[in-house]
Every structure is written in C-alpha cells, then in structure tokens.
Motif scaffolding. Sequence first.
Motif, PDB file in Angstrom:
ATOM      1  N   ALA A  98       0.833  -1.203   0.000  1.00 55.22           N
ATOM      2  CA  ALA A  98       0.000   0.000   0.000  1.00 55.22           C
ATOM      3  C   ALA A  98       0.871   1.257   0.000  1.00 55.22           C
ATOM      4  N   THR A  99       2.030   1.195   0.623  1.00 56.19           N
ATOM      5  CA  THR A  99       2.981   2.311   0.587  1.00 56.19           C
ATOM      6  C   THR A  99       3.472   2.514  -0.842  1.00 56.19           C
ATOM      7  N   PHE A 100       3.787   1.422  -1.515  1.00 60.09           N
ATOM      8  CA  PHE A 100       4.186   1.465  -2.922  1.00 60.09           C
ATOM      9  C   PHE A 100       3.085   2.094  -3.768  1.00 60.09           C
ATOM     10  N   VAL A 101       1.837   1.690  -3.533  1.00 62.43           N
ATOM     11  CA  VAL A 101       0.697   2.234  -4.274  1.00 62.43           C
ATOM     12  C   VAL A 101       0.635   3.745  -4.111  1.00 62.43           C
ATOM     13  N   GLU A 102       0.790   4.227  -2.898  1.00 67.23           N
ATOM     14  CA  GLU A 102       0.790   5.674  -2.646  1.00 67.23           C
ATOM     15  C   GLU A 102       1.882   6.358  -3.462  1.00 67.23           C
ATOM     16  N   GLN A 103       3.061   5.762  -3.478  1.00 69.37           N
ATOM     17  CA  GLN A 103       4.185   6.386  -4.159  1.00 69.37           C
ATOM     18  C   GLN A 103       4.029   6.343  -5.682  1.00 69.37           C
ATOM     19  N   VAL A 104       3.453   5.280  -6.205  1.00 70.80           N
ATOM     20  CA  VAL A 104       3.224   5.202  -7.648  1.00 70.80           C
ATOM     21  C   VAL A 104       2.190   6.226  -8.079  1.00 70.80           C
ATOM     22  N   TRP A 105       1.061   6.257  -7.376  1.00 68.42           N
ATOM     23  CA  TRP A 105      -0.053   7.084  -7.842  1.00 68.42           C
ATOM     24  C   TRP A 105       0.015   8.542  -7.410  1.00 68.42           C
ATOM     25  N   PHE A 106       0.745   8.842  -6.341  1.00 68.27           N
ATOM     26  CA  PHE A 106       0.778  10.225  -5.878  1.00 68.27           C
ATOM     27  C   PHE A 106       2.176  10.834  -5.877  1.00 68.27           C
ATOM     28  N   ASP A 107       3.172  10.093  -6.317  1.00 61.98           N
ATOM     29  CA  ASP A 107       4.499  10.666  -6.557  1.00 61.98           C
ATOM     30  C   ASP A 107       4.824  10.485  -8.035  1.00 61.98           C
ATOM     31  N   GLU A 108       5.002   9.243  -8.473  1.00 64.47           N
ATOM     32  CA  GLU A 108       5.329   8.999  -9.880  1.00 64.47           C
ATOM     33  C   GLU A 108       4.320   9.664 -10.821  1.00 64.47           C
ATOM     34  N   ALA A 109       3.040   9.446 -10.591  1.00 59.22           N
ATOM     35  CA  ALA A 109       2.016   9.990 -11.504  1.00 59.22           C
ATOM     36  C   ALA A 109       1.931  11.511 -11.441  1.00 59.22           C
ATOM     37  N   VAL A 110       2.113  12.086 -10.256  1.00 55.39           N
ATOM     38  CA  VAL A 110       2.003  13.538 -10.109  1.00 55.39           C
ATOM     39  C   VAL A 110       3.275  14.236 -10.592  1.00 55.39           C
ATOM     40  N   THR A 111       4.435  13.729 -10.187  1.00 54.36           N
ATOM     41  CA  THR A 111       5.694  14.431 -10.469  1.00 54.36           C
ATOM     42  C   THR A 111       6.386  13.961 -11.739  1.00 54.36           C
ATOM     43  N   GLY A 112       6.103  12.735 -12.163  1.00 55.36           N
ATOM     44  CA  GLY A 112       6.802  12.171 -13.307  1.00 55.36           C
ATOM     45  C   GLY A 112       8.156  11.578 -12.944  1.00 55.36           C
ATOM     46  N   ARG A 113       8.497  11.570 -11.652  1.00 55.81           N
ATOM     47  CA  ARG A 113       9.756  10.937 -11.235  1.00 55.81           C
ATOM     48  C   ARG A 113       9.666   9.438 -11.487  1.00 55.81           C
ATOM     49  N   SER A 114      10.783   8.827 -11.821  1.00 55.21           N
ATOM     50  CA  SER A 114      10.802   7.388 -12.078  1.00 55.21           C
ATOM     51  C   SER A 114      10.737   6.621 -10.754  1.00 55.21           C
ATOM     52  N   ARG A 115      10.350   5.364 -10.849  1.00 59.78           N
ATOM     53  CA  ARG A 115      10.333   4.521  -9.651  1.00 59.78           C
ATOM     54  C   ARG A 115      11.730   4.413  -9.052  1.00 59.78           C
ATOM     55  N   HIS A 116      12.723   4.370  -9.911  1.00 58.94           N
ATOM     56  CA  HIS A 116      14.110   4.319  -9.425  1.00 58.94           C
ATOM     57  C   HIS A 116      14.429   5.575  -8.610  1.00 58.94           C
ATOM     58  N   GLU A 117      14.039   6.740  -9.123  1.00 59.03           N
ATOM     59  CA  GLU A 117      14.285   7.995  -8.404  1.00 59.03           C
ATOM     60  C   GLU A 117      13.550   8.024  -7.061  1.00 59.03           C
ATOM     61  N   ILE A 118      12.344   7.471  -7.036  1.00 59.50           N
ATOM     62  CA  ILE A 118      11.544   7.451  -5.805  1.00 59.50           C
ATOM     63  C   ILE A 118      12.114   6.441  -4.816  1.00 59.50           C
ATOM     64  N   GLY A 119      12.765   5.393  -5.334  1.00 57.82           N
ATOM     65  CA  GLY A 119      13.328   4.353  -4.471  1.00 57.82           C
ATOM     66  C   GLY A 119      12.364   3.213  -4.219  1.00 57.82           C
ATOM     67  N   TRP A 168      -9.623   9.874 -11.905  1.00 52.13           N
ATOM     68  CA  TRP A 168      -9.354   8.483 -12.288  1.00 52.13           C
ATOM     69  C   TRP A 168      -8.413   7.845 -11.274  1.00 52.13           C
ATOM     70  N   VAL A 169      -7.365   8.589 -10.887  1.00 45.37           N
ATOM     71  CA  VAL A 169      -6.384   8.072  -9.934  1.00 45.37           C
ATOM     72  C   VAL A 169      -7.055   7.803  -8.585  1.00 45.37           C
ATOM     73  N   TYR A 170      -7.876   8.728  -8.112  1.00 46.50           N
ATOM     74  CA  TYR A 170      -8.581   8.509  -6.848  1.00 46.50           C
ATOM     75  C   TYR A 170      -9.442   7.251  -6.908  1.00 46.50           C
ATOM     76  N   LEU A 171     -10.179   7.081  -8.000  1.00 43.92           N
ATOM     77  CA  LEU A 171     -11.027   5.886  -8.125  1.00 43.92           C
ATOM     78  C   LEU A 171     -10.187   4.615  -8.158  1.00 43.92           C
ATOM     79  N   HIS A 172      -9.087   4.637  -8.889  1.00 47.14           N
ATOM     80  CA  HIS A 172      -8.213   3.468  -8.964  1.00 47.14           C
ATOM     81  C   HIS A 172      -7.634   3.124  -7.594  1.00 47.14           C
ATOM     82  N   VAL A 173      -7.125   4.139  -6.898  1.00 46.89           N
ATOM     83  CA  VAL A 173      -6.523   3.904  -5.582  1.00 46.89           C
ATOM     84  C   VAL A 173      -7.580   3.397  -4.605  1.00 46.89           C
ATOM     85  N   LEU A 174      -8.764   3.968  -4.641  1.00 46.84           N
ATOM     86  CA  LEU A 174      -9.840   3.504  -3.765  1.00 46.84           C
ATOM     87  C   LEU A 174     -10.170   2.042  -4.045  1.00 46.84           C
ATOM     88  N   ARG A 175     -10.268   1.676  -5.318  1.00 48.86           N
ATOM     89  CA  ARG A 175     -10.555   0.283  -5.680  1.00 48.86           C
ATOM     90  C   ARG A 175      -9.447  -0.640  -5.178  1.00 48.86           C
TER      91      ARG A 175
END
Length: 165
Positions: A57-78, A134-141
């Motif tokens: 769930a922590t990963f989900v937060e980082q994918v949808w609210f860091d990667e998707a918002v900022t465009g940073r790569s998963r590698h950059e996010i860690g 869309w992101v909110y609905l996906h994360v909620l699901r």
Amino acid sequence: MSSPESIVHDPLRIQFETFIDQHREILRHCLDGLTEEQARRALVPSRTTLLGLVKHATFVEQVWFDEAVTGRSRHEIGIPAASEDSFLLTAEDSIDTVRKAHREACEASRRATADLGLDDLLPGNRRGPLPLRWVYLHVLRELAQHCGHADILREQILAPGATSS
C-alpha cells in the motif's frame, strides 16, 4: 490547475478523500495486536502477508501520488519497478517501520494533491496523463481490494487453533 477555493469545497473530492483515508487506516490497522511473526505469516501461495499488504500500500501511494504527479521514475523514488516486488519483506521491515513508512507516504500523497482539482491531469503515469479523479477511483478500488485480503488473512491468523506455517 483548479483554484484552491474550488478544491477545498468540492463535495466529490471530499468524498473520495474521505473514503481513501478510511481505507488507508483500515489497512494500517490490520496489524493491530499482531506479533511480528503473525504479521509476516504466509497463508497463500503468493507473496501476500499482512505486513506485505501494508508495505505494498505504501508502494501504491508512491506510484499514484508521486510517480504519476511528479513524473519521477520509480528508481528515483526508491521503489521497485514491478508491483509484485513491493510485497517482499526485508529483515529491517517490522510492524512499526512499515506502518511509519505507510503513514508518511499517505501524508506525502495528501500534500502532492492538495492543489490539484479532480480534472487536473497527472502526467507521470505509464498509461499517459490521467485525471486525478481516475487516480482517486483506482486507488480507492485497490485499497478496498487489499482491505478485503487483509480481513481474510487476519481472520485466518487469529482463528482459534491457528498455527504457524
């Protein structure tokens, strides 16, 4: 970008955020009263454990609210490149450390979206730009699905006569 006044008073946004926050809390609390062994106990053939669900769930937060918002790569996010690897537990993972990381990721998610409207496009998703709605609905699901997984695993762990695997 929407005006701050319209964001704060958007009833649909308030509903989305309320339900997402409720599911975040439910998932984090699935670890209440468990031992470290119980939280790590594998009861299904996949990598899914209660502790692993909260870590994912922590990963989900980082994918949808860091990667998707900022465009940073998963590698950059860690974070792992593949979602299935986000369930993997290390020796350093504990109930306290995983909960703390999840809580911090949720706080960062709220900050990342605070100035966005539901129709604002998030540029950093692999599928291409997606609206926050869309992101909110996906994360909620996804959170609802994992809360269900956690309910079942917790019930199995706490059932009378449950033993270690």
